[in-house]
Write a protein that holds these residues in place. Structure first.
Motif, PDB file in Angstrom:
ATOM      1  N   VAL A  67      -2.827   7.381   0.940  1.00 16.33           N
ATOM      2  CA  VAL A  67      -4.462   7.391   0.155  1.00 16.33           C
ATOM      3  C   VAL A  67      -4.517   6.388  -0.551  1.00 16.33           C
ATOM      4  N   ARG A  68      -2.704   6.488  -0.778  1.00 19.38           N
ATOM      5  CA  ARG A  68      -2.636   5.508  -2.243  1.00 19.38           C
ATOM      6  C   ARG A  68      -2.577   3.640  -2.200  1.00 19.38           C
ATOM      7  N   TYR A  69      -2.665   3.490  -1.032  1.00 17.14           N
ATOM      8  CA  TYR A  69      -2.372   2.085  -0.282  1.00 17.14           C
ATOM      9  C   TYR A  69      -4.233   1.727   0.373  1.00 17.14           C
ATOM     10  N   VAL A  70      -4.792   3.347  -0.062  1.00 19.60           N
ATOM     11  CA  VAL A  70      -5.787   2.555   0.755  1.00 19.60           C
ATOM     12  C   VAL A  70      -6.922   2.029  -0.602  1.00 19.60           C
ATOM     13  N   LYS A  71      -6.556   2.833  -1.615  1.00 22.32           N
ATOM     14  CA  LYS A  71      -7.413   2.987  -2.688  1.00 22.32           C
ATOM     15  C   LYS A  71      -7.217   1.948  -3.239  1.00 22.32           C
ATOM     16  N   LYS A  72      -6.425   1.094  -3.477  1.00 23.93           N
ATOM     17  CA  LYS A  72      -5.557  -0.037  -3.427  1.00 23.93           C
ATOM     18  C   LYS A  72      -6.069  -1.632  -2.761  1.00 23.93           C
ATOM     19  N   ALA A  73      -5.339  -1.255  -1.574  1.00 29.24           N
ATOM     20  CA  ALA A  73      -6.254  -1.761  -0.889  1.00 29.24           C
ATOM     21  C   ALA A  73      -7.805  -2.545  -1.102  1.00 29.24           C
ATOM     22  N   ARG A  74      -8.499  -0.906  -0.783  1.00 29.83           N
ATOM     23  CA  ARG A  74     -10.740  -1.419  -1.873  1.00 29.83           C
ATOM     24  C   ARG A  74     -10.688  -1.878  -2.824  1.00 29.83           C
ATOM     25  N   ALA A  75      -9.791  -1.678  -4.079  1.00 27.68           N
ATOM     26  CA  ALA A  75      -9.962  -2.614  -4.916  1.00 27.68           C
ATOM     27  C   ALA A  75      -8.966  -4.249  -5.062  1.00 27.68           C
ATOM     28  N   GLN A  76      -8.731  -4.630  -3.716  1.00 30.35           N
ATOM     29  CA  GLN A  76      -8.545  -5.881  -3.778  1.00 30.35           C
ATOM     30  C   GLN A  76      -9.710  -6.788  -2.946  1.00 30.35           C
ATOM     31  N   GLU A  77      -9.689  -7.894  -3.451  1.00 26.87           N
ATOM     32  CA  GLU A  77     -10.778  -8.617  -2.122  1.00 26.87           C
ATOM     33  C   GLU A  77     -10.613  -9.290  -0.936  1.00 26.87           C
ATOM     34  N   GLY A  78     -11.640  -9.109  -0.115  1.00 27.77           N
ATOM     35  CA  GLY A  78     -11.678  -9.237   1.167  1.00 27.77           C
ATOM     36  C   GLY A  78     -11.363  -7.962   1.855  1.00 27.77           C
ATOM     37  N   SER A  79     -10.887  -8.239   3.062  1.00 27.74           N
ATOM     38  CA  SER A  79     -10.731  -7.122   4.135  1.00 27.74           C
ATOM     39  C   SER A  79     -10.442  -5.781   3.876  1.00 27.74           C
ATOM     40  N   THR A  80     -10.715  -5.021   3.710  1.00 32.91           N
ATOM     41  CA  THR A  80      -9.885  -3.482   3.427  1.00 32.91           C
ATOM     42  C   THR A  80      -8.433  -2.817   4.179  1.00 32.91           C
ATOM     43  N   GLY A  81      -8.849  -3.467   5.548  1.00 31.90           N
ATOM     44  CA  GLY A  81      -8.392  -2.307   6.604  1.00 31.90           C
ATOM     45  C   GLY A  81      -7.012  -4.108   6.426  1.00 31.90           C
ATOM     46  N   THR A  82      -7.261  -5.016   6.249  1.00 28.49           N
ATOM     47  CA  THR A  82      -6.317  -6.300   6.419  1.00 28.49           C
ATOM     48  C   THR A  82      -5.251  -5.888   4.994  1.00 28.49           C
ATOM     49  N   ASN A  83      -6.372  -5.574   3.555  1.00 25.96           N
ATOM     50  CA  ASN A  83      -5.355  -6.165   2.619  1.00 25.96           C
ATOM     51  C   ASN A  83      -4.421  -4.054   2.920  1.00 25.96           C
ATOM     52  N   LEU A  84      -4.686  -3.604   3.582  1.00 26.32           N
ATOM     53  CA  LEU A  84      -4.217  -2.016   3.614  1.00 26.32           C
ATOM     54  C   LEU A  84      -2.179  -2.885   4.672  1.00 26.32           C
ATOM     55  N   LEU A  85      -2.364  -3.675   6.215  1.00 25.48           N
ATOM     56  CA  LEU A  85      -1.750  -3.887   6.088  1.00 25.48           C
ATOM     57  C   LEU A  85      -0.695  -4.476   5.793  1.00 25.48           C
ATOM     58  N   LYS A  86      -1.313  -5.268   4.958  1.00 27.44           N
ATOM     59  CA  LYS A  86      -0.523  -6.278   4.226  1.00 27.44           C
ATOM     60  C   LYS A  86       0.434  -5.938   2.976  1.00 27.44           C
ATOM     61  N   LEU A  87      -0.631  -4.615   2.110  1.00 29.97           N
ATOM     62  CA  LEU A  87       0.630  -3.288   1.005  1.00 29.97           C
ATOM     63  C   LEU A  87       1.527  -3.393   1.817  1.00 29.97           C
ATOM     64  N   LEU A  88       1.414  -2.600   3.200  1.00 33.58           N
ATOM     65  CA  LEU A  88       2.473  -1.670   3.475  1.00 33.58           C
ATOM     66  C   LEU A  88       3.689  -3.294   4.369  1.00 33.58           C
ATOM     67  N   GLU A  89       3.074  -4.161   4.885  1.00 29.96           N
ATOM     68  CA  GLU A  89       4.041  -4.996   5.385  1.00 29.96           C
ATOM     69  C   GLU A  89       5.164  -5.116   4.050  1.00 29.96           C
ATOM     70  N   GLY A  90       4.522  -5.525   2.278  1.00 29.19           N
ATOM     71  CA  GLY A  90       5.058  -6.181   1.508  1.00 29.19           C
ATOM     72  C   GLY A  90       5.539  -4.535   0.833  1.00 29.19           C
ATOM     73  N   ARG A  91       6.673  -3.738   1.814  1.00 31.58           N
ATOM     74  CA  ARG A  91       7.383  -2.664   1.260  1.00 31.58           C
ATOM     75  C   ARG A  91       8.428  -2.948   1.074  1.00 31.58           C
ATOM     76  N   LEU A  92       9.211  -3.120   0.498  1.00 31.55           N
ATOM     77  CA  LEU A  92      10.971  -3.498   0.035  1.00 31.55           C
ATOM     78  C   LEU A  92      12.216  -3.143   1.688  1.00 31.55           C
ATOM     79  N   ASP A  93      11.626  -2.019   2.728  1.00 30.72           N
ATOM     80  CA  ASP A  93      12.062  -1.439   3.435  1.00 30.72           C
ATOM     81  C   ASP A  93      11.494  -1.863   4.465  1.00 30.72           C
ATOM     82  N   ASN A  94      10.047  -2.119   4.617  1.00 32.28           N
ATOM     83  CA  ASN A  94       9.625  -2.992   6.031  1.00 32.28           C
ATOM     84  C   ASN A  94      10.158  -4.590   5.869  1.00 32.28           C
ATOM     85  N   VAL A  95      10.572  -4.856   4.508  1.00 33.90           N
ATOM     86  CA  VAL A  95      10.693  -6.486   4.823  1.00 33.90           C
ATOM     87  C   VAL A  95      12.543  -7.371   5.002  1.00 33.90           C
TER      88      VAL A  95
END
Length: 202
Positions: A67-95
């Motif tokens: 839910v927190r990631y969705v709120k962050k993604a909405r606050a950013q410019e561009g597509s909310t869905g794409t922003n959400l995936l980019k935030l999750l891909e940017g997590r250290l464990d995922n990197v």
């Protein structure tokens, strides 16, 4: 409970292939349970819920975190869905997982939690740490850390490293050059359905 600790193949049978959760493949192609083989018409809500659950289980996050990631993604410019995936891909464990330092995201999370990974020369043991452009992610300069990383690199979870990560395998040092592009997300998902799922809730 922040993350799933149950049977992983049970989840993949229900939701499909989740490369971040497990490398194993289920022998049975139908969902688990007494009515797994019964063909049922799914509602629109059920389809959206399934897509949301894919994100949760693949990246190993709780409902509150998502839910927190969705709120962050909405606050950013561009597509909310794409922003959400980019935030999750940017997590250290995922990197770490995408670099091959962990066989799965839970395996990479354990690597981070146990202090085997450094970011910009400092030990970071928070799996949710958001990696930014210019960050240098490396394996800690200790024998146990190096041995563990070498073992995992011999059998990486995913074959290809995305272009936003520059990795020197011999030195076990990587540099984050930007954010992950949509086409390099390994999980097969319709992120718009996830955004729709939360549109009335968040």
């Amino acid at each position: 409970m922040s993350r799933y600790r149950g049977a992983r193949l049970r989840v993949t049978r229900r939701l499909g292939d989740l490369p971040g959760l497990t490398r194993k493949s289920a022998k049975r192609a139908y969902p688990p349970g007494q009515h797994g083989q019964a063909r049922r018409k799914r509602s629109e809500y059920a389809i959206r819920l399934e897509e949301k659950q894919k994100l949760r289980f693949n990246y190993g996050i709780s409902e509150r975190q998502l839910v927190r990631y969705v709120k962050k993604a909405r606050a950013q410019e561009g597509s909310t869905g794409t922003n959400l995936l980019k935030l999750l891909e940017g997590r250290l464990d995922n990197v770490c997982f995408r670099l091959g330092l962990g066989p799965t995201i839970p395996g990479a999370r354990q690597l981070v939690n146990h202090g085997h990974i450094t970011v910009n020369g400092r030990v970071v043991d928070i799996p949710s740490y958001q990696c930014r452009a210019g960050d240098v992610v490396a394996v800690r300069e200790t024998k146990p850390s190096k041995q563990l990383a070498e073992t995992n690199l011999a059998f990486p979870g995913l074959a290809n490293i995305p272009p936003h990560l520059e990795f020197e395998k011999t030195k076990m040092v990587a540099k984050v050059t930007g954010r992950c592009e949509r086409e390099w997300v390994a999980l097969e998902i319709n992120e718009l359905l996830v955004v729709e799922f939360y549109s009335r809730k968040v």
